[in-house]
Design a protein around this motif. Structure first.
Motif, PDB file in Angstrom:
ATOM      1  N   HIS A   1       4.404   9.840   5.234  1.00 44.45           N
ATOM      2  CA  HIS A   1       3.264   8.950   5.004  1.00 44.45           C
ATOM      3  C   HIS A   1       3.704   7.486   5.014  1.00 44.45           C
TER       4      HIS A   1
ATOM      5  N   MET B   1      -0.647  12.693   4.253  1.00 42.78           N
ATOM      6  CA  MET B   1      -1.733  12.887   3.292  1.00 42.78           C
ATOM      7  C   MET B   1      -2.175  14.339   3.222  1.00 42.78           C
TER       8      MET B   1
ATOM      9  N   ARG C   1       5.711  12.326   1.507  1.00 44.31           N
ATOM     10  CA  ARG C   1       5.689  10.930   1.081  1.00 44.31           C
ATOM     11  C   ARG C   1       6.536  10.065   2.011  1.00 44.31           C
TER      12      ARG C   1
ATOM     13  N   GLU D   1       0.301   6.343  -6.854  1.00 51.55           N
ATOM     14  CA  GLU D   1      -0.969   6.987  -7.189  1.00 51.55           C
ATOM     15  C   GLU D   1      -0.887   8.513  -7.115  1.00 51.55           C
ATOM     16  N   TYR D   2      -0.191   9.045  -6.130  1.00 47.68           N
ATOM     17  CA  TYR D   2      -0.170  10.487  -5.911  1.00 47.68           C
ATOM     18  C   TYR D   2       0.984  11.216  -6.598  1.00 47.68           C
TER      19      TYR D   2
ATOM     20  N   ASN E   1       0.317   3.717  -2.923  1.00 45.45           N
ATOM     21  CA  ASN E   1      -0.132   5.070  -2.638  1.00 45.45           C
ATOM     22  C   ASN E   1       0.844   6.084  -3.218  1.00 45.45           C
TER      23      ASN E   1
ATOM     24  N   ARG F   1       0.821  -1.215   0.000  1.00 47.19           N
ATOM     25  CA  ARG F   1       0.000   0.000   0.000  1.00 47.19           C
ATOM     26  C   ARG F   1       0.854   1.265   0.000  1.00 47.19           C
TER      27      ARG F   1
END
Length: 131
Positions: A92, A110, A89, A56-57, A53, A49
């Protein structure tokens, strides 16, 4: 001397972080002998994940950062948002690695990621409207 791309710096830093996160997944897959999926292993699920993640960002932020730089945004804005996103990042990924639940690291990571997208989007709109 050629003008250097600020976005290129942050893309490179993020690229290195991407490899580090991918290698964590590979290491855990090897350790748990899991080729596909997470094999029910919580640590592997979290690593997948974190990497997902990130994947994805990061593209949207890099595209917005590059557009802002090309559109003539002040270099300090590009550096500030690029550095903030890179740090977000890292924060996170630490947050998710610690727990599948909500952690302050995960939340702040986030929040800063979302703020990076918002600031860059608004900056690009501002540059477009007032060019």
């Amino acid at each position: 001397m050629a003008q250097l791309s600020i976005t290129g710096l942050y893309l490179s830093l993020l690229g290195l972080l991407y490899v580090v996160l991918a290698l964590k997944v590979v290491k855990l897959r090897t350790h748990f002998k899991v080729g596909i999926g997470d094999g029910g292993q919580g640590a592997l699920a979290r690593a997948i994940r974190v990497h997902g993640n990130f994947a994805e960002y990061t593209p949207i932020v890099i595209l917005l950062l590059a557009c802002a730089e090309l559109n003539g945004s002040h270099p300090m804005i590009i550096h500030f948002v690029g550095a903030a996103f890179f740090i977000s990042r890292i924060i996170h990924s630490i947050g998710i690695t610690k727990s599948q639940g909500v952690t302050s690291f995960r939340s702040w990571g986030m929040i800063v990621s979302f703020l990076s997208i918002i600031v860059l989007a608004l900056e690009n709109i501002r540059l477009f409207l007032f060019a």
